[in-house]
Design an enzyme around this catalytic site. Structure first.
Site, PDB file in Angstrom:
ATOM      1  N   LEU A 148     -57.746  18.935  77.309  1.00 23.18           N
ATOM      2  CA  LEU A 148     -58.713  19.436  78.291  1.00 23.18           C
ATOM      3  C   LEU A 148     -58.057  19.574  79.658  1.00 23.18           C
ATOM      4  O   LEU A 148     -57.635  18.581  80.250  1.00 23.18           O
ATOM      5  CB  LEU A 148     -59.901  18.485  78.394  1.00 23.18           C
ATOM      6  CG  LEU A 148     -60.611  18.161  77.070  1.00 23.18           C
ATOM      7  CD1 LEU A 148     -61.828  17.280  77.326  1.00 23.18           C
ATOM      8  CD2 LEU A 148     -61.008  19.428  76.332  1.00 23.18           C
ATOM      9  N   ALA A 203     -59.366  22.057  82.111  1.00 27.49           N
ATOM     10  CA  ALA A 203     -60.146  23.063  82.843  1.00 27.49           C
ATOM     11  C   ALA A 203     -60.728  22.514  84.138  1.00 27.49           C
ATOM     12  O   ALA A 203     -61.398  23.225  84.872  1.00 27.49           O
ATOM     13  CB  ALA A 203     -61.273  23.590  81.951  1.00 27.49           C
ATOM     14  N   GLY A 204     -60.448  21.232  84.394  1.00 25.26           N
ATOM     15  CA  GLY A 204     -61.110  20.563  85.529  1.00 25.26           C
ATOM     16  C   GLY A 204     -60.728  21.148  86.881  1.00 25.26           C
ATOM     17  O   GLY A 204     -59.636  21.664  87.074  1.00 25.26           O
ATOM     18  N   GLN A 236     -62.613  27.934  79.455  1.00 21.65           N
ATOM     19  CA  GLN A 236     -63.952  27.417  79.745  1.00 21.65           C
ATOM     20  C   GLN A 236     -64.279  27.917  81.148  1.00 21.65           C
ATOM     21  O   GLN A 236     -63.736  27.415  82.135  1.00 21.65           O
ATOM     22  CB  GLN A 236     -63.952  25.887  79.703  1.00 21.65           C
ATOM     23  CG  GLN A 236     -65.334  25.296  79.895  1.00 21.65           C
ATOM     24  CD  GLN A 236     -65.298  23.801  80.236  1.00 21.65           C
ATOM     25  OE1 GLN A 236     -64.310  23.285  80.737  1.00 21.65           O
ATOM     26  NE2 GLN A 236     -66.413  23.131  79.979  1.00 21.65           N
ATOM     27  N   GLY A 263     -68.807  20.360  81.180  1.00 20.40           N
ATOM     28  CA  GLY A 263     -68.639  19.057  80.538  1.00 20.40           C
ATOM     29  C   GLY A 263     -67.597  19.101  79.436  1.00 20.40           C
ATOM     30  O   GLY A 263     -67.174  20.172  78.996  1.00 20.40           O
ATOM     31  N   GLY A 290     -66.340   4.255  81.697  1.00 19.74           N
ATOM     32  CA  GLY A 290     -67.040   4.266  80.414  1.00 19.74           C
ATOM     33  C   GLY A 290     -66.435   3.140  79.587  1.00 19.74           C
ATOM     34  O   GLY A 290     -65.224   3.069  79.432  1.00 19.74           O
ATOM     35  N   ASN A 327     -62.830   3.642  78.054  1.00 22.84           N
ATOM     36  CA  ASN A 327     -62.554   4.866  77.302  1.00 22.84           C
ATOM     37  C   ASN A 327     -61.367   5.599  77.927  1.00 22.84           C
ATOM     38  O   ASN A 327     -61.395   5.944  79.102  1.00 22.84           O
ATOM     39  CB  ASN A 327     -63.823   5.742  77.362  1.00 22.84           C
ATOM     40  CG  ASN A 327     -63.659   7.055  76.632  1.00 22.84           C
ATOM     41  OD1 ASN A 327     -62.666   7.260  75.921  1.00 22.84           O
ATOM     42  ND2 ASN A 327     -64.622   7.941  76.810  1.00 22.84           N
ATOM     43  N   HIS A 378     -36.294  16.041 110.624  1.00 20.69           N
ATOM     44  CA  HIS A 378     -35.556  15.160 111.532  1.00 20.69           C
ATOM     45  C   HIS A 378     -36.407  13.982 111.992  1.00 20.69           C
ATOM     46  O   HIS A 378     -37.577  14.143 112.318  1.00 20.69           O
ATOM     47  CB  HIS A 378     -35.131  15.882 112.826  1.00 20.69           C
ATOM     48  CG  HIS A 378     -35.160  17.357 112.772  1.00 20.69           C
ATOM     49  ND1 HIS A 378     -34.014  18.110 112.734  1.00 20.69           N
ATOM     50  CD2 HIS A 378     -36.184  18.242 112.726  1.00 20.69           C
ATOM     51  CE1 HIS A 378     -34.339  19.393 112.679  1.00 20.69           C
ATOM     52  NE2 HIS A 378     -35.641  19.496 112.677  1.00 20.69           N
TER      53      HIS A 378
HETATM   54  P1  TTP Z   1     -62.880  14.859  85.253  1.00 22.70           P
HETATM   55  O1  TTP Z   1     -61.763  14.054  85.823  1.00 22.70           O
HETATM   56  O2  TTP Z   1     -64.191  14.198  85.065  1.00 22.70           O
HETATM   57  O3  TTP Z   1     -63.105  16.157  86.138  1.00 22.70           O
HETATM   58  P2  TTP Z   1     -62.100  16.968  87.023  1.00 22.70           P
HETATM   59  O4  TTP Z   1     -60.753  17.032  86.400  1.00 22.70           O
HETATM   60  O5  TTP Z   1     -62.713  18.285  87.327  1.00 22.70           O
HETATM   61  O6  TTP Z   1     -61.961  16.110  88.367  1.00 22.70           O
HETATM   62  P3  TTP Z   1     -63.023  15.895  89.561  1.00 22.70           P
HETATM   63  O7  TTP Z   1     -64.088  15.005  89.035  1.00 22.70           O
HETATM   64  O8  TTP Z   1     -62.190  15.250  90.616  1.00 22.70           O
HETATM   65  O9  TTP Z   1     -63.522  17.234  90.007  1.00 22.70           O
HETATM   66  O10 TTP Z   1     -62.464  15.483  83.850  1.00 22.70           O
HETATM   67  C1  TTP Z   1     -61.884  14.759  82.793  1.00 22.70           C
HETATM   68  C2  TTP Z   1     -61.038  15.691  81.963  1.00 22.70           C
HETATM   69  O11 TTP Z   1     -61.797  16.687  81.305  1.00 22.70           O
HETATM   70  C3  TTP Z   1     -60.031  16.440  82.771  1.00 22.70           C
HETATM   71  O12 TTP Z   1     -58.865  16.542  81.974  1.00 22.70           O
HETATM   72  C4  TTP Z   1     -60.662  17.803  82.987  1.00 22.70           C
HETATM   73  C5  TTP Z   1     -61.456  17.984  81.736  1.00 22.70           C
HETATM   74  N1  TTP Z   1     -62.697  18.744  81.856  1.00 22.70           N
HETATM   75  C6  TTP Z   1     -62.754  20.027  81.327  1.00 22.70           C
HETATM   76  O13 TTP Z   1     -61.761  20.542  80.787  1.00 22.70           O
HETATM   77  N2  TTP Z   1     -63.942  20.693  81.394  1.00 22.70           N
HETATM   78  C7  TTP Z   1     -65.059  20.162  81.961  1.00 22.70           C
HETATM   79  O14 TTP Z   1     -66.112  20.825  81.976  1.00 22.70           O
HETATM   80  C8  TTP Z   1     -64.971  18.835  82.522  1.00 22.70           C
HETATM   81  C9  TTP Z   1     -66.167  18.207  83.168  1.00 22.70           C
HETATM   82  C10 TTP Z   1     -63.774  18.169  82.440  1.00 22.70           C
END
Ligand code: TTP
Length: 404
Positions: A6, A8-9, A78, A83, A137, A163, A311
């Site tokens: 994952l 996409a965050g 995504q 989520g 979690g 988790n 410097h």
């Molecule tokens: P998070 O750390 O909860 O979200 P984020 O990476 O966007 O960070 P922030 O809360 O600072 O904005 O995400 C946990 C992991 O899941 C991370 O690897 C990103 C991924 N993720 C997605 O790919 N898609 C999503 O819709 C969400 C919520 C998370």
């Protein structure tokens, strides 16, 4: 096993470093954060990888191309961050629905032996033992030690196992991805885990080492971990009058001039120059084409590509974005007089970094004038400027707070 990562965050807590790049592409030693995740997955037994991308997706695509160490890589988009379960749903067309699948957060570091144990059986969930699990979690387990679910940020944690964002789901779980929105309005993978726990005995695999990289100081910790694993190697041009102690890597095309002292672990990337007469201390990444000049001390910091500290400056426990430029004499504070952990604004709240030593977080292209001083915990936005002689005492991101 087929593996979904994952990535996409948006990484809002990492601002301003994520203004122009996705969090998984932030530098950790010699490669981006998500490349460590992918490489650990390959070593642990990933047979193919689907990277779920969204924010600044092309950065991730361009970096990986279509394979990693011989393992095919595909991308799923995504478009809206709804989520983690939604992210895996986006990956579904790339997966074999008759086979189990692994899901890993692309912003976490996992130790390879533990991850290999996770890959050994289905279903399973990775965890990590912490002293105070109440902000995570937390895994709940039955009498036989099987996982029964995850409780979010519990007042009374059912275990000290949090988790780790690493799961092995059975093939049936492909059909369980359509979860309801959670209380915080997201489609959560922990609900898919809950369904899995109802149908199966789910193994909890406690990782020996794990790091969730969500907040800026965790990027320092990630670099501390991975710089510490580098094999010393001098491929660049190092003056005979420089002194290199401990594990130091100087990549081809990098230059270390006379009078420089480097105490590893330090990585000087291609195109970077250090010195003359500079002092670079442990756990520092001098990024590609970055410059550390005369009479500069840098300690435990990340200088991203093209960052220049020319410097008479001190940089400690700090993250400097791409092409940051320090005027002569700019100093960073990294310690509070009361010795308490340095705090930083995050999403409008002052949060403890848990670190006694913590400097500043500067967005890409920040420029400071001569003799600027930057207070511990301060963030300065992408492209921000600091006047000559100015003392920056408070956070400057979105004006979202008044203290460091
Ligand atoms: P998070 O750390 O909860 O979200 P984020 O990476 O966007 O960070 P922030 O809360 O600072 O904005 O995400 C946990 C992991 O899941 C991370 O690897 C990103 C991924 N993720 C997605 O790919 N898609 C999503 O819709 C969400 C919520 C998370």
């Amino acid at each position: 096993m087929q593996t979904v990562i994952l990535a996409a965050g948006r990484g809002t807590r990492m601002r301003p470093l994520t203004d122009r790049r996705p969090k998984p592409m932030l530098p950790v030693a010699d490669r981006p954060l998500v490349a460590h995740t992918a490489d650990a997955a390959v070593e642990a037994g990933a047979t193919d990888i689907t990277l779920v991308v969204g924010y600044e997706a092309d950065d991730v695509r361009d970096y990986f191309g279509d394979e990693r160490a011989g393992v095919p890589v595909e991308f799923a988009v995504q478009s809206e961050q709804r989520g983690t379960a939604d992210a895996v749903r986006a990956a579904a067309p790339h997966l074999d629905p008759d086979e189990p699948f692994v899901v890993l957060n692309g912003d976490a570091l996992y130790d390879v032996p533990s991850l290999s144990t996770l890959y050994e059986g289905t279903p399973a969930v990775g965890s990590f033992r912490v002293d105070d699990p109440s902000s995570y979690g937390v895994l709940d387990t039955d009498d036989e030690g099987f996982v029964t679910g995850v409780v979010e940020k519990p007042e009374h944690p059912p275990s000290d196992l949090v988790n780790a964002g690493a799961y092995v789901f059975p093939a049936e779980a492909h059909g369980w991805l359509d979860v309801d929105e959670s209380d915080r309005g997201e489609l959560e993978l922990t609900d898919v885990l809950a369904a899995t726990c109802e149908a199966y005995d789910v193994r909890g695999v406690a990782f020996d080492r794990w790091l969730d990289v969500g907040r800026p100081w965790e990027l320092l910790e990630a670099n501390e971990w991975k710089l510490g694993e580098l094999e010393p190697r001098i491929d660049g041009d190092v003056s005979e009058r420089a002194e290199l102690d401990g594990p130091v890597v100087v990549e081809e095309g990098a230059t270390v001039r006379s009078g420089v002292v480097i105490e590893g672990p330090v990585l000087v990337r291609s195109g970077a120059t250090v010195g003359p007469n500079a002092y670079v201390r442990g756990h520092t990444l001098v990024g590609e084409n970055a410059k550390v000049g005369h009479a500069v001390e840098v300690k435990n910091s990340v200088l991203m590509e093209g960052a220049t500290v020319g410097h008479l400056s001190y940089v400690g426990d700090s993250l400097l974005g791409r092409d940051v430029n320090f005027g002569a004499g700019t100093k960073v504070a990294n310690l509070r007089h009361d010795g308490e952990p340095v705090r930083q604004m995050l999403k409008g709240e002052l949060v403890s970094s848990g670190r006694r030593k913590y400097g500043v977080v500067l967005g890409d292209g920040v420029k400071t004038g001569i003799n600027a001083s930057l207070n511990a915990g301060v963030r300065i936005p992408t492209g921000g400027t600091v006047k000559p002689g100015e003392s920056v005492l408070y956070d400057r991101i979105d004006g979202d707070g008044d203290g460091a």
